[in-house]
Scaffold this motif. Sequence first.
Motif, short mmCIF file in Angstrom:
data_model
loop_
_atom_site.label_atom_id
_atom_site.label_comp_id
_atom_site.label_asym_id
_atom_site.label_seq_id
_atom_site.Cartn_x
_atom_site.Cartn_y
_atom_site.Cartn_z
N ALA A 72 0.90 -1.17 0.08
CA ALA A 72 0.01 -0.06 -0.05
C ALA A 72 0.76 1.20 0.13
N THR A 73 0.06 2.31 -0.80
CA THR A 73 1.01 3.44 -0.52
C THR A 73 0.45 4.66 0.59
N VAL A 74 1.35 4.93 1.39
CA VAL A 74 1.05 5.60 2.62
C VAL A 74 0.92 7.02 2.26
N ALA A 75 1.80 7.47 1.69
CA ALA A 75 1.78 9.25 1.05
C ALA A 75 2.33 9.49 0.03
N THR A 76 1.83 10.52 -0.84
CA THR A 76 2.54 10.75 -2.17
C THR A 76 2.66 12.16 -2.10
N ALA A 77 3.45 12.68 -2.88
CA ALA A 77 3.81 14.18 -3.38
C ALA A 77 4.47 14.28 -4.74
N SER A 78 4.17 15.13 -5.39
CA SER A 78 4.69 15.50 -6.88
C SER A 78 4.76 16.93 -6.85
N ASP A 79 5.46 17.47 -8.07
CA ASP A 79 5.38 18.65 -8.28
C ASP A 79 4.55 19.13 -9.69
N LYS A 136 7.78 30.43 -10.95
CA LYS A 136 9.24 30.52 -11.45
C LYS A 136 10.04 29.93 -10.72
N LYS A 137 10.16 28.68 -10.56
CA LYS A 137 10.98 28.00 -9.52
C LYS A 137 11.81 26.90 -10.68
N THR A 138 13.23 26.56 -10.23
CA THR A 138 13.71 25.78 -10.94
C THR A 138 13.37 24.01 -10.69
N LYS A 139 13.61 23.32 -11.32
CA LYS A 139 13.06 21.89 -11.08
C LYS A 139 13.91 21.28 -9.65
N THR A 140 15.14 21.93 -9.53
CA THR A 140 15.77 21.57 -8.07
C THR A 140 14.94 22.15 -6.88
N GLU A 141 14.37 23.18 -7.05
CA GLU A 141 13.86 23.86 -6.04
C GLU A 141 12.46 23.11 -5.82
N LYS A 142 11.91 22.89 -6.97
CA LYS A 142 10.46 22.08 -6.77
C LYS A 142 10.72 20.71 -6.45
N ALA A 143 11.78 20.04 -6.40
CA ALA A 143 12.12 18.74 -5.91
C ALA A 143 12.05 19.01 -4.51
N LYS A 144 12.88 20.12 -3.84
CA LYS A 144 13.35 20.16 -2.42
C LYS A 144 11.61 20.46 -1.90
N MET A 145 10.96 20.98 -2.59
CA MET A 145 9.49 21.49 -2.03
C MET A 145 9.01 20.07 -1.91
N VAL A 146 9.01 19.21 -2.87
CA VAL A 146 8.26 17.89 -2.86
C VAL A 146 8.82 16.97 -1.67
N GLY A 147 10.05 17.19 -1.51
CA GLY A 147 10.54 16.40 -0.31
C GLY A 147 9.84 16.89 1.10
N VAL A 148 9.91 18.09 1.13
CA VAL A 148 9.07 18.98 2.31
C VAL A 148 7.81 18.44 2.59
N VAL A 149 7.07 18.65 1.62
CA VAL A 149 5.66 18.33 1.66
C VAL A 149 5.43 17.01 2.01
N LEU A 150 6.36 15.86 1.35
CA LEU A 150 6.16 14.36 1.67
C LEU A 150 6.63 14.02 3.24
N ALA A 151 7.39 15.14 3.84
CA ALA A 151 7.77 14.79 5.03
C ALA A 151 6.80 15.40 5.98
N LEU A 176 15.42 16.44 -3.37
CA LEU A 176 14.13 15.99 -2.71
C LEU A 176 14.64 15.20 -1.28
N ALA A 177 15.67 14.55 -1.22
CA ALA A 177 16.26 13.87 -0.02
C ALA A 177 16.56 14.67 0.96
N GLU A 178 17.10 15.87 0.58
CA GLU A 178 17.42 17.08 1.40
C GLU A 178 16.35 17.72 2.05
N GLY A 179 15.17 17.93 1.07
CA GLY A 179 13.92 18.49 1.60
C GLY A 179 13.45 17.66 2.58
N ALA A 180 13.17 16.20 2.33
CA ALA A 180 12.62 15.50 3.27
C ALA A 180 13.68 15.26 4.49
N ARG A 181 14.49 15.54 4.71
CA ARG A 181 15.49 15.65 5.76
C ARG A 181 15.09 16.89 6.57
#
Length: 118
Positions: A52-59, A65-80, A107-112
Amino acid sequence: MKKVTNKKATQRVRRHSRIRAKVVGTKEIPRLAVYRSNKYIYAQLIDDAAGATVATASDISEKGKKTKTEKAKMVGVVLAKAAKNKKISTVVFDRGGFIFTGRVKALAEGAREGGLKF
């Protein structure tokens, strides 16, 4: 194993299968699975024992006007944040066969930063 036509995708699927042989998520410690397309990045927490999937997040819905890297970090924070709501603090990281640099690392840094431990 999936049937994939081009060489790069085949190599990624093979790397991912080697990773999945070692990384398993449980209810207490789910697997944080990452998928990176050319345009978007997706992350989900998966309980492999229950399938089962517990939680999801995507951009996908993120505009601006954010870069893909900034969006990825935001996805990590949202998932956390979603994991914290479900009382999950520790995960195992599954990079999905992608190299741990750029958007996957962001994304990993954002989750941390969001409070997940792995």
